[in-house]
Design an enzyme around this catalytic site. Structure first.
Site, PDB file in Angstrom:
ATOM      1  N   ARG A 228      65.568 -30.720  95.417  1.00  0.00           N
ATOM      2  CA  ARG A 228      64.128 -30.795  95.181  1.00  0.00           C
ATOM      3  C   ARG A 228      63.873 -31.585  93.900  1.00  0.00           C
ATOM      4  O   ARG A 228      64.639 -31.507  92.943  1.00  0.00           O
ATOM      5  CB  ARG A 228      63.518 -29.386  95.040  1.00  0.00           C
ATOM      6  CG  ARG A 228      63.415 -28.604  96.355  1.00  0.00           C
ATOM      7  CD  ARG A 228      62.417 -29.209  97.321  1.00  0.00           C
ATOM      8  NE  ARG A 228      62.258 -28.430  98.544  1.00  0.00           N
ATOM      9  CZ  ARG A 228      62.857 -28.706  99.709  1.00  0.00           C
ATOM     10  NH1 ARG A 228      63.663 -29.748  99.812  1.00  0.00           N
ATOM     11  NH2 ARG A 228      62.633 -27.955 100.768  1.00  0.00           N
ATOM     12  N   HIS A 276      63.002 -38.752 100.775  1.00  0.00           N
ATOM     13  CA  HIS A 276      63.210 -37.372 101.253  1.00  0.00           C
ATOM     14  C   HIS A 276      63.678 -37.355 102.718  1.00  0.00           C
ATOM     15  O   HIS A 276      63.018 -36.776 103.590  1.00  0.00           O
ATOM     16  CB  HIS A 276      61.922 -36.541 101.088  1.00  0.00           C
ATOM     17  CG  HIS A 276      62.206 -35.052 101.084  1.00  0.00           C
ATOM     18  ND1 HIS A 276      61.502 -34.144 100.336  1.00  0.00           N
ATOM     19  CD2 HIS A 276      63.123 -34.316 101.765  1.00  0.00           C
ATOM     20  CE1 HIS A 276      61.965 -32.937 100.543  1.00  0.00           C
ATOM     21  NE2 HIS A 276      62.956 -33.013 101.410  1.00  0.00           N
TER      22      HIS A 276
HETATM   23  N1  LIG Z   1      66.554 -33.591 100.689  1.00  0.00           N
HETATM   24  C1  LIG Z   1      66.547 -33.051 101.883  1.00  0.00           C
HETATM   25  O1  LIG Z   1      66.333 -33.738 102.880  1.00  0.00           O
HETATM   26  C2  LIG Z   1      66.831 -31.598 102.032  1.00  0.00           C
HETATM   27  C3  LIG Z   1      66.900 -30.775 100.941  1.00  0.00           C
HETATM   28  N2  LIG Z   1      67.258 -29.457 101.095  1.00  0.00           N
HETATM   29  C4  LIG Z   1      67.368 -28.601  99.897  1.00  0.00           C
HETATM   30  O2  LIG Z   1      68.694 -28.104  99.804  1.00  0.00           O
HETATM   31  C5  LIG Z   1      68.636 -26.792  99.290  1.00  0.00           C
HETATM   32  C6  LIG Z   1      69.936 -26.047  99.567  1.00  0.00           C
HETATM   33  O3  LIG Z   1      70.025 -25.700 100.929  1.00  0.00           O
HETATM   34  P1  LIG Z   1      71.139 -24.673 101.462  1.00  0.00           P
HETATM   35  O4  LIG Z   1      72.496 -25.107 101.073  1.00  0.00           O
HETATM   36  O5  LIG Z   1      70.870 -24.456 102.897  1.00  0.00           O
HETATM   37  O6  LIG Z   1      70.775 -23.379 100.606  1.00  0.00           O
HETATM   38  P2  LIG Z   1      71.643 -22.063 100.394  1.00  0.00           P
HETATM   39  O7  LIG Z   1      70.659 -20.971 100.117  1.00  0.00           O
HETATM   40  O8  LIG Z   1      72.601 -21.890 101.510  1.00  0.00           O
HETATM   41  O9  LIG Z   1      72.498 -22.372  99.080  1.00  0.00           O
HETATM   42  C7  LIG Z   1      71.961 -22.310  97.803  1.00  0.00           C
HETATM   43  C8  LIG Z   1      73.091 -22.294  96.786  1.00  0.00           C
HETATM   44  O10 LIG Z   1      72.523 -22.333  95.475  1.00  0.00           O
HETATM   45  C9  LIG Z   1      73.094 -21.288  94.689  1.00  0.00           C
HETATM   46  N3  LIG Z   1      72.134 -20.817  93.698  1.00  0.00           N
HETATM   47  C10 LIG Z   1      70.886 -20.350  93.878  1.00  0.00           C
HETATM   48  N4  LIG Z   1      70.308 -20.012  92.705  1.00  0.00           N
HETATM   49  C11 LIG Z   1      71.236 -20.265  91.760  1.00  0.00           C
HETATM   50  C12 LIG Z   1      71.254 -20.108  90.353  1.00  0.00           C
HETATM   51  N5  LIG Z   1      70.208 -19.621  89.675  1.00  0.00           N
HETATM   52  N6  LIG Z   1      72.376 -20.442  89.690  1.00  0.00           N
HETATM   53  C13 LIG Z   1      73.467 -20.922  90.361  1.00  0.00           C
HETATM   54  N7  LIG Z   1      73.507 -21.093  91.701  1.00  0.00           N
HETATM   55  C14 LIG Z   1      72.403 -20.778  92.384  1.00  0.00           C
HETATM   56  C15 LIG Z   1      73.436 -20.200  95.679  1.00  0.00           C
HETATM   57  O11 LIG Z   1      74.391 -19.317  95.118  1.00  0.00           O
HETATM   58  P3  LIG Z   1      75.033 -18.097  95.965  1.00  0.00           P
HETATM   59  O12 LIG Z   1      75.857 -18.746  97.054  1.00  0.00           O
HETATM   60  O13 LIG Z   1      75.855 -17.373  94.989  1.00  0.00           O
HETATM   61  O14 LIG Z   1      73.877 -17.326  96.509  1.00  0.00           O
HETATM   62  C16 LIG Z   1      73.946 -21.024  96.862  1.00  0.00           C
HETATM   63  O15 LIG Z   1      75.296 -21.346  96.671  1.00  0.00           O
HETATM   64  C17 LIG Z   1      67.386 -26.220  99.963  1.00  0.00           C
HETATM   65  O16 LIG Z   1      66.877 -25.128  99.246  1.00  0.00           O
HETATM   66  C18 LIG Z   1      66.436 -27.410  99.968  1.00  0.00           C
HETATM   67  O17 LIG Z   1      65.625 -27.386  98.834  1.00  0.00           O
HETATM   68  C19 LIG Z   1      67.547 -28.935 102.314  1.00  0.00           C
HETATM   69  C20 LIG Z   1      67.477 -29.711 103.433  1.00  0.00           C
HETATM   70  C21 LIG Z   1      67.090 -31.104 103.394  1.00  0.00           C
HETATM   71  O1  LIG Z   2      63.745 -30.707 102.566  1.00  0.00           O
HETATM   72  C1  LIG Z   2      63.885 -30.277 103.663  1.00  0.00           C
HETATM   73  C2  LIG Z   2      64.233 -28.931 103.985  1.00  0.00           C
HETATM   74  O2  LIG Z   2      64.572 -28.662 105.153  1.00  0.00           O
HETATM   75  O3  LIG Z   2      64.178 -28.084 103.080  1.00  0.00           O
END
Ligand SMILES: NC(=O)C1=CN([C@@H]2O[C@H](COP(=O)(O)OP(=O)(O)OC[C@H]3O[C@@H](n4cnc5c(N)ncnc54)[C@H](OP(=O)(O)O)[C@@H]3O)[C@@H](O)[C@H]2O)C=CC1
Ligand SMILES: O=CC(=O)O
Length: 313
Positions: A228, A276
């Site tokens: 983001r 994006h």
């Molecule tokens: N640009 C694009 O086209 C897209 C962007 N996205 C973005 O990608 C992001 C990630 O997606 P996804 O992998 O499915 O999400 P997940 O919820 O599966 O993974 C999030 C990760 O971030 C870690 N995390 C969360 N908060 C913290 C913190 N405060 N400190 C350290 N680590 C933290 C989590 O830790 P833990 O495992 O320990 O819980 C987890 O490993 C989405 O939220 C979205 O914003 C998604 C799709 C498309």
């Molecule tokens: O940014 C896209 C999403 O699926 O989140």
């Protein structure tokens, strides 16, 4: 079973038809303003508050993407939007993992093989082989080791790069060094040459990629922001590029989207931009996942993909 659907830009007809095929026993309809008829499940992206608030009999809400920050920020302003106890689900992978892998691997290889330098040389008509970078000097650090961060890590391990990840809880991913929690962040950053962001947008992660963090990366580091725009302080990134601390940045997400015409990011030679599109929702995979999850819920089975309202992701 009744399912309502709202997405501001998706092909609604396509989604309704495919959902109906995947769940033949359900009645699927597009939600329209004023529709207060019963619904068991709602599939949404940027939902109008009145679509969900006060809706009786709702058993679950599905976000039609991976990130739920937009829904949660609306929920904060309208706490009654999600009826008490109704679970919110998000898309887990559904084809986004592979897209993120393609994006990250292609960009890391681009920098590793110095195509950015060769492009600059080409513009000056210069024929000059450069010294190869070594994998051991090209440690990849991934912020976030969840569904997508884990997939990206796996693909970069396969290319032989040293890979580390940072998350809230410790991970056990093959070939990946895991760092967990705020205290481990400096060690994670130390020696990281390519920083890839795949964190969710939460109050704890906003502005995390700032001057202080960038200053802890290896010299001439690179940044790929796939999560983001609010994670990155854009002015700090530009300053780090201008000082030489950073050598390049590949940005897919921005604090304001579409990126305003007057943003200095457009013209900066060290910044590459995509609008994006790193990983988009693939309808067929998303529908298969939602249909499977609804079937499991209806059978009283446990499911994955539920968002923790407490943690905000
Ligand atoms: N640009 C694009 O086209 C897209 C962007 N996205 C973005 O990608 C992001 C990630 O997606 P996804 O992998 O499915 O999400 P997940 O919820 O599966 O993974 C999030 C990760 O971030 C870690 N995390 C969360 N908060 C913290 C913190 N405060 N400190 C350290 N680590 C933290 C989590 O830790 P833990 O495992 O320990 O819980 C987890 O490993 C989405 O939220 C979205 O914003 C998604 C799709 C498309
Ligand atoms: O940014 C896209 C999403 O699926 O989140």
């Amino acid at each position: 079973m009744d399912i309502i659907f709202h997405h501001p830009t998706f092909d609604t007809e396509y989604w309704l038809n495919r959902l109906q095929q995947a769940l033949p026993q359900a009645r699927v309809r597009q939600w329209k303003q004023g529709d207060q008829q019963p619904a068991d499940y709602a599939l949404v992206w940027h939902p109008p508050v009145e679509m969900l608030s006060g809706r009786k009999g709702l058993k679950g809400v599905f976000a039609l993407g991976a990130g739920v920050d937009a829904i949660l920020s609306k929920l904060q302003a309208h706490p009654d939007m999600l009826p008490d106890g109704v679970p919110l689900f998000r898309l887990e992978d559904t084809g986004m993992g592979l897209q993120m892998q393609e994006y990250a691997v292609s960009q890391v290889l681009h920098w590793f093989r110095r195509f950015d330098d060769y492009q600059r040389q080409k513009q000056q008509g210069q024929w000059q082989p450069l010294e190869d970078y070594r994998r051991e000097d090209f440690t990849i650090g991934i912020l976030g080791a969840g569904v997508l961060g884990g997939k990206v890590a796996e693909s970069l391990v396969a290319w032989g790069f040293p890979v580390r990840c940072w998350s809230r809880s410790k991970k056990d991913l093959p070939g990946v060094q895991s760092f967990a929690g705020g205290e481990a962040l400096p060690d994670f950053l130390h020696g990281t040459r390519v920083l890839i962001n795949l964190l969710p947008n939460t109050p704890q992660t906003v502005g995390i990629i700032n001057r202080e963090l960038l200053g802890q990366l290896a010299k001439e580091a690179y940044v790929i922001n796939l999560a983001r725009g609010v994670h990155l302080v854009e002015a700090d990134l530009l300053a780090a590029l201008d000082s030489g601390q950073l050598k390049g940045a590949m940005l897919d997400v921005f604090s304001k989207e579409p990126l305003p015409e007057n943003s200095p990011l457009w013209a900066h030679p060290g910044v590459a931009i995509t609008p994006h599109v790193a990983a988009v929702t693939r309808p067929d995979e998303a529908i298969a996942y939602i249909a499977k999850t609804i079937t499991q819920l209806e059978n009283g089975e446990s499911v994955s993909g539920e968002v923790s309202l407490q943690h905000g992701y």
